[in-house]
Design an enzyme around this catalytic site. Structure first.
Site, short mmCIF file in Angstrom:
data_model
loop_
_atom_site.label_atom_id
_atom_site.label_comp_id
_atom_site.label_asym_id
_atom_site.label_seq_id
_atom_site.Cartn_x
_atom_site.Cartn_y
_atom_site.Cartn_z
NE ARG A 1 11.10 81.27 74.73
CZ ARG A 1 10.54 81.39 75.43
NH1 ARG A 1 10.72 82.21 75.93
NH2 ARG A 1 8.76 80.79 75.34
N GLY B 1 15.76 72.69 52.94
CA GLY B 1 16.24 72.57 54.44
C GLY B 1 16.24 71.19 54.40
CB ALA B 2 17.65 68.78 54.80
N GLY B 3 17.34 70.24 58.29
CA GLY B 3 17.42 69.87 59.71
C GLY B 3 16.00 68.66 60.19
CD GLN C 1 9.39 72.49 66.62
OE1 GLN C 1 8.34 72.86 66.57
NE2 GLN C 1 10.11 72.97 66.22
CB THR D 1 13.98 78.75 69.53
OG1 THR D 1 12.63 79.69 70.57
CG2 THR D 1 14.51 78.05 71.06
CB CYS D 2 11.62 80.16 65.76
SG CYS D 2 10.43 79.18 66.30
CB SER E 1 5.17 77.66 74.00
OG SER E 1 6.63 77.02 74.68
#
Length: 434
Positions: free
Chosen positions: A52, A189-191, A116, A49-50, A109
């Site tokens: 970890r 971006g579009a995710g 998320q 993830t952003c 986190s």
């Protein structure tokens, strides 16, 4: 088979290193295949993830697997192992289980209780299942972790605010701009992250919203959903000058928003006259980065990347009371999971013990076959019933007691002792950590 995790996260490593270790969806199948090629790794999953990058594995030997997985991560990042070693952590068995449960529950986190991470844990498990890199050990672990994450959110207030890196980033942006109401936002971006950011800025009252995306159809779909307009990714530079806030959240491996493009936009904004426009706030949510870090040095521009958000959150411990409630839940779930795993490890030993006892029974009946030759069928059936009953009686207490002892934290020692006492396995343990 023991569980083992090796990883780096926002606490242990700088953003630059996490960028190099990141394993995106495209690279994950190759990474999982590479992990399964390691001698001491038998199951594997990668959570990237952003904040970890972690490798979860079911292993045969601790010391062998520890070196292999660490070297594997160094290879992913194109680093020498000594460059990476100080930034890695590893957890074994109970600590590994507790760690994943804490991750899924949102208490490990950067933003405590973020919304998320549970979905990202679920996605990592699904990807490993698709590549058939998980078996009974990791499947049981991730299934339980997802359950723990759901329990944490339903039984405590840990996720009440639905906090996320996105919402914290937008809070920082609003602090720079005074307010997001009426502001012009450029979404790169579009995710999933971009969609979350787009919805958040709409709820905050943003004005015009522009979506720039590599795949035009996906960008157009998100723009319609958010009530904005879509442009091709190549037109980002032309949209920067009139934006108040840029949110970059693509899945690219190289920066999409360049320092040159932002510098050009900043110059155009400055030319419109002093005080006519506020700062251009650029929020970079990507790992690897979506915005070149040199943007930070440009006048009239404020760059907030994950390192900046980390600094904002350093003094924020989240809802302490709820965190303690979640940690108590995690402790209970960890104890229950480990007890179940230890009891499951006893099952092959119990089967082996039953098999051995039956072999002995049959051998003794064979030795007495001459004396039993005159028995009729009814009498033979009675002898069978009596000898089977005797074996079952003798095994009952050791097996019941063995199950209870196996569920204890030191239960593996009892399983190993049982194997040794009855010579059930010439190699009573293949894990060299004990």
């Amino acid at each position: 088979m023991p569980v083992f995790v090796v990883g780096a996260n926002f606490r242990s490593a700088p953003l630059e290193l996490l960028e190099r270790l990141a394993v995106d969806a495209e690279r994950r199948p190759k990474a999982l295949a590479g992990l399964l090629d390691l001698e001491h790794v038998h199951e594997a999953a990668v959570l990237s993830t952003c904040n970890r990058v972690e490798v979860y594995a079911a292993i045969s030997r601790f010391h062998g697997a520890a070196g292999e997985v660490r070297s594997f991560l160094a290879g992913v990042g194109g680093l020498a192992l000594d460059e990476l070693a100080d930034h890695l952590y590893d957890y074994y068995e109970e600590r590994a289980v507790r760690h994943l449960f804490a991750v899924a529950a949102g208490v490990d986190s950067m933003v405590v209780g973020e919304a998320q991470i549970l979905g990202q844990v679920r996605e990592a498990f699904a990807a490993a299942q698709a590549e058939r890199s998980v078996g009974p050990v990791l499947s049981a672990l991730f299934t339980r972790a997802i359950k723990v994450g759901r329990r944490a959110r339903s039984e405590t207030g840990i996720g009440a605010g639905m906090a996320s890196t996105v919402t914290v980033g937008l809070r920082v942006a609003a602090g720079q701009l005074g307010d997001l109401a009426g502001r012009r936002v450029l979404l790169v971006g579009a995710g999933g992250l971009a969609r979350l950011a787009g919805r958040a800025v709409r709820e905050a009252g943003a004005g015009e919203l522009v979506v720039a995306n590599r795949t035009p159809a996906t960008g157009a779909a998100l723009a319609r959903e958010l009530g904005g307009r879509a442009v091709p990714l190549e037109r980002v530079a032309g949209e920067l000058a009139s934006a108040d806030l840029v949110v970059a959240a693509t899945a690219g491996t190289t920066p999409t928003v360049t320092a040159a493009a932002v510098a050009g936009a900043a110059a155009l904004r400055a030319a419109s006259g002093p005080g006519s426009v506020g700062p251009l706030v650029v929020l970079d949510l990507g790992v690897p980065r979506d915005v070149e870090p040199e943007v930070r040095e440009l006048p009239g521009v404020v760059l907030a990347d994950l390192d900046a958000l980390r600094a904002v959150l350093e003094t924020d411990d989240g809802p302490r009371q709820e965190v303690e409630r979640v940690r108590s839940l995690i402790a209970q779930e960890t104890a229950a999971f480990m007890g179940g795993q230890r009891e499951a490890r006893l099952a092959p030993t119990i089967r082996a013990l039953r098999t051995r006892a039956e072999q002995v029974r049959q051998q003794e009946l064979a030795k007495g076959s001459a004396r039993l030759a005159g028995l009729d069928e009814r009498q033979r059936a009675a002898v069978e019933a009596v000898t089977r009953g005797l074996v079952n009686k003798l095994l009952h207490d050791p097996m019941v007691r063995g199950k209870a002892l196996a569920a204890r934290p030191d239960g593996d020692l009892y399983v190993a002792a049982l194997r040794e006492l009855y010579a059930l396995d010439p190699h009573p343990g293949d894990d060299d950590r004990r």
